[in-house]
Design a protein around this motif. Structure first.
Motif, mmCIF file in Angstrom:
data_model
loop_
_atom_site.group_PDB
_atom_site.id
_atom_site.type_symbol
_atom_site.label_atom_id
_atom_site.label_comp_id
_atom_site.label_asym_id
_atom_site.label_seq_id
_atom_site.Cartn_x
_atom_site.Cartn_y
_atom_site.Cartn_z
ATOM 1 N N GLU A 48 -29.604 -1.918 -12.596
ATOM 2 C CA GLU A 48 -29.369 -0.660 -11.755
ATOM 3 C C GLU A 48 -29.663 -1.184 -10.336
ATOM 4 N N ASN A 49 -30.950 -1.872 -10.411
ATOM 5 C CA ASN A 49 -31.214 -2.652 -8.938
ATOM 6 C C ASN A 49 -29.897 -3.297 -8.253
ATOM 7 N N ARG A 50 -29.272 -4.119 -9.280
ATOM 8 C CA ARG A 50 -28.170 -5.041 -8.895
ATOM 9 C C ARG A 50 -27.170 -4.229 -8.291
ATOM 10 N N GLN A 51 -26.761 -3.115 -8.934
ATOM 11 C CA GLN A 51 -25.850 -2.186 -8.717
ATOM 12 C C GLN A 51 -26.191 -1.534 -7.303
ATOM 13 N N LEU A 52 -27.277 -1.117 -7.114
ATOM 14 C CA LEU A 52 -27.940 -0.641 -5.778
ATOM 15 C C LEU A 52 -27.753 -1.495 -4.775
ATOM 16 N N SER A 53 -27.846 -2.842 -4.812
ATOM 17 C CA SER A 53 -27.806 -3.631 -3.649
ATOM 18 C C SER A 53 -26.221 -3.778 -3.526
ATOM 19 N N THR A 54 -25.336 -3.630 -4.599
ATOM 20 C CA THR A 54 -23.904 -3.985 -4.461
ATOM 21 C C THR A 54 -23.439 -2.961 -3.677
ATOM 22 N N MET A 55 -23.814 -1.675 -4.105
ATOM 23 C CA MET A 55 -23.440 -0.212 -3.542
ATOM 24 C C MET A 55 -23.834 -0.446 -2.025
ATOM 25 N N VAL A 56 -24.973 -0.789 -1.610
ATOM 26 C CA VAL A 56 -25.419 -0.989 -0.320
ATOM 27 C C VAL A 56 -24.603 -1.956 0.351
ATOM 28 N N SER A 57 -24.126 -2.734 0.120
ATOM 29 C CA SER A 57 -23.248 -3.927 0.517
ATOM 30 C C SER A 57 -21.764 -3.299 0.882
ATOM 31 N N LEU A 158 -16.483 8.663 7.747
ATOM 32 C CA LEU A 158 -17.569 7.983 8.189
ATOM 33 C C LEU A 158 -19.041 8.392 8.200
ATOM 34 N N THR A 159 -19.005 9.760 8.530
ATOM 35 C CA THR A 159 -20.299 10.333 8.488
ATOM 36 C C THR A 159 -20.883 10.435 7.196
ATOM 37 N N GLN A 160 -20.171 10.776 6.270
ATOM 38 C CA GLN A 160 -20.464 10.749 4.776
ATOM 39 C C GLN A 160 -20.824 9.330 4.369
ATOM 40 N N ALA A 161 -20.044 8.401 4.877
ATOM 41 C CA ALA A 161 -20.406 7.032 4.200
ATOM 42 C C ALA A 161 -21.835 6.588 4.800
ATOM 43 N N GLN A 162 -22.011 6.890 6.366
ATOM 44 C CA GLN A 162 -23.312 6.430 6.875
ATOM 45 C C GLN A 162 -24.371 7.171 6.370
ATOM 46 N N SER A 163 -24.332 8.479 5.891
ATOM 47 C CA SER A 163 -25.369 9.192 5.124
ATOM 48 C C SER A 163 -25.534 8.345 3.620
ATOM 49 N N GLU A 164 -24.607 8.152 3.011
ATOM 50 C CA GLU A 164 -24.846 7.637 1.869
ATOM 51 C C GLU A 164 -25.474 6.336 2.162
ATOM 52 N N LEU A 165 -25.070 5.440 2.999
ATOM 53 C CA LEU A 165 -25.656 4.183 3.057
ATOM 54 C C LEU A 165 -27.050 4.455 3.722
ATOM 55 N N THR A 166 -27.353 5.377 4.356
ATOM 56 C CA THR A 166 -29.076 5.646 4.880
ATOM 57 C C THR A 166 -29.788 5.965 3.627
ATOM 58 N N GLU A 167 -29.172 6.570 2.870
ATOM 59 C CA GLU A 167 -29.817 7.035 1.516
ATOM 60 C C GLU A 167 -29.973 5.721 0.467
ATOM 61 N N LYS A 168 -29.013 4.873 0.500
ATOM 62 C CA LYS A 168 -29.181 3.901 -0.383
ATOM 63 C C LYS A 168 -30.229 2.871 0.385
ATOM 64 N N GLU A 169 -29.947 2.790 1.639
ATOM 65 C CA GLU A 169 -30.926 1.776 2.078
ATOM 66 C C GLU A 169 -32.639 2.016 2.071
ATOM 67 N N LYS A 170 -32.589 3.617 2.080
ATOM 68 C CA LYS A 170 -33.779 4.031 1.759
ATOM 69 C C LYS A 170 -34.590 3.861 0.329
ATOM 70 N N ALA A 171 -33.594 3.910 -0.298
ATOM 71 C CA ALA A 171 -34.151 4.040 -1.910
ATOM 72 C C ALA A 171 -34.322 2.223 -1.895
ATOM 73 N N TYR A 172 -33.419 1.491 -1.417
ATOM 74 C CA TYR A 172 -33.750 -0.060 -1.677
ATOM 75 C C TYR A 172 -34.894 -0.293 -0.935
ATOM 76 N N ASN A 173 -35.276 0.212 0.150
ATOM 77 C CA ASN A 173 -36.701 -0.161 0.925
ATOM 78 C C ASN A 173 -37.590 0.217 0.012
ATOM 79 N N ASP A 174 -37.547 1.464 -0.475
ATOM 80 C CA ASP A 174 -38.928 2.140 -1.342
ATOM 81 C C ASP A 174 -38.878 1.286 -2.379
#
Length: 342
Positions: A48-57, A158-174
């Motif tokens: 799941e962590n690897r999938q999270l990193s892939t999704m962020v990329s 783009l707005t939706q993608a940026q929101s998803e990216l921000t959410e994934k980045e936060k989860a990754y950083n946490d």
């Protein structure tokens, strides 16, 4: 975007072993099953962590691509707007000329026939040109509206993608912060254990870090007489010092494992075999740790491994001596990490 450092961090946690109750030799299979389940959960965490990193990329790449498309659409839309304004101006000029010619035609309709015919021809030509300009203007208006609609849709995406990216980045950083915090706690714990057991290390006792856990390994000779599960005074001294460190760490799991060599047990008393001996030795260690500290019993588990997890060959006396050992494995609590990747 984010680098692959995430994978390296997660490797620190994926091999943890968590056991929840004292076991006897008859319950070893149940313990082994629990360990397998824990290993599956840890592998799932890694996936799941690897999938999270892939999704962020992927989201980052999608974001960049959409930015380029939006810029191109904006340039195209600006060009269409400019053409539209030029066409509108030409249309207005042509319409004004048409009105002038129509006025002249009306004024001269009773005059010179040749002049009237000429004006009529010019008027018809101007009318046809005006119709062509009207059609071109209508086409430009439609193209402009279509481009604007596409641009609006892509902006929303783009707005939706940026929101998803921000959410994934936060989860990754946490997750990364939590892993770093657990790693810091285990490093501090290892140092505290090493300091407390100074004088015992390299004299039948070692303290190491492996797979995100702290291993306190004690040779048989430090704790027990051959074939016995009664802890000698020197071994009790080491265990009491260790217990005083562990009672201050409420957020760890403590797994005590007994190990033997493969030489069949031939002693007397109430010990059946090597497996039974390893269970009784682990239980004896747990009792010393519990009696001499405030360790929560729910944190600690005793397990007997018998001869089935050797660290050296049983073909030599030196190898068998290494296999006759007790290990106290200190594990971080991973419940918060599991919550972060759900």
């Amino acid at each position: 975007m984010k680098n692959i450092f995430y994978k390296m961090l997660v490797l620190c946690i994926v091999n943890t072993l968590i056991f929840t109750s004292c076991v006897s030799s008859k319950k070893f299979k149940e313990l082994q099953s629990k360990r397998d389940i824990t290993e599956v959960e840890n592998n799932k965490l890694k996936d799941e962590n690897r999938q999270l990193s892939t999704m962020v990329s992927e989201l980052s790449q999608k974001n960049s691509a959409m930015q380029l498309q939006i810029e191109a659409l904006k340039a195209d839309t600006n060009s269409l707007g400019k053409n539209y304004r030029i066409a509108s101006k030409n249309y207005n000029n042509l319409n004004s000329s048409y009105e002038d010619l129509l006025s002249k035609y009306n004024d001269l309709s009773s005059g010179n026939q040749a002049e009237t015919k000429k004006i009529l021809t010019e008027l018809q030509k101007a009318q046809q040109d005006l119709m062509r300009r009207e059609n071109a203007l209508s086409k430009l208006e439609k193209e402009y509206a279509d481009k604007k609609l596409t641009l609006d849709k892509m902006s929303q995406q783009l707005t939706q993608a940026q929101s998803e990216l921000t959410e994934k980045e936060k989860a990754y950083n946490d997750l990364r912060k939590e892993v770093a915090a657990k790693d810091s706690i285990m490093n501090s714990l290892k140092n505290s254990v090493s300091n407390a057991l100074t004088g015992f290390e390299n004299n039948g006792l070692t303290v190491t870090r492996k797979n995100g856990q702290v291993y306190v390994s004690m040779d048989e000779k430090l704790l027990f007489a051959s074939g016995s599960f009664a802890i000698n005074p020197k071994g009790q001294e080491a265990l009491i010092k260790l217990a005083k460190v562990l009672e201050n760490n409420k957020d760890i799991k403590i797994l005590v494992e007994g190990h033997t060599d493969n030489v069949p047990y031939n002693g007397a008393g109430n010990v059946n075999d090597n497996w039974d001996l390893s269970v009784k030795r682990a239980t004896s260690i747990v009792r010393v740790l519990s009696i001499n500290s405030k360790i929560n019993p729910q944190q600690i588990t005793a397990a007997g491994r018998g001869e089935f997890m050797p660290i050296s060959s049983n073909e030599t006396s030196e190898g068998r001596a290494k296999n006759r050992r007790s290990e106290i494995i200190l594990q971080p609590n991973l419940e918060k990490l599991y919550d972060l990747v759900k």
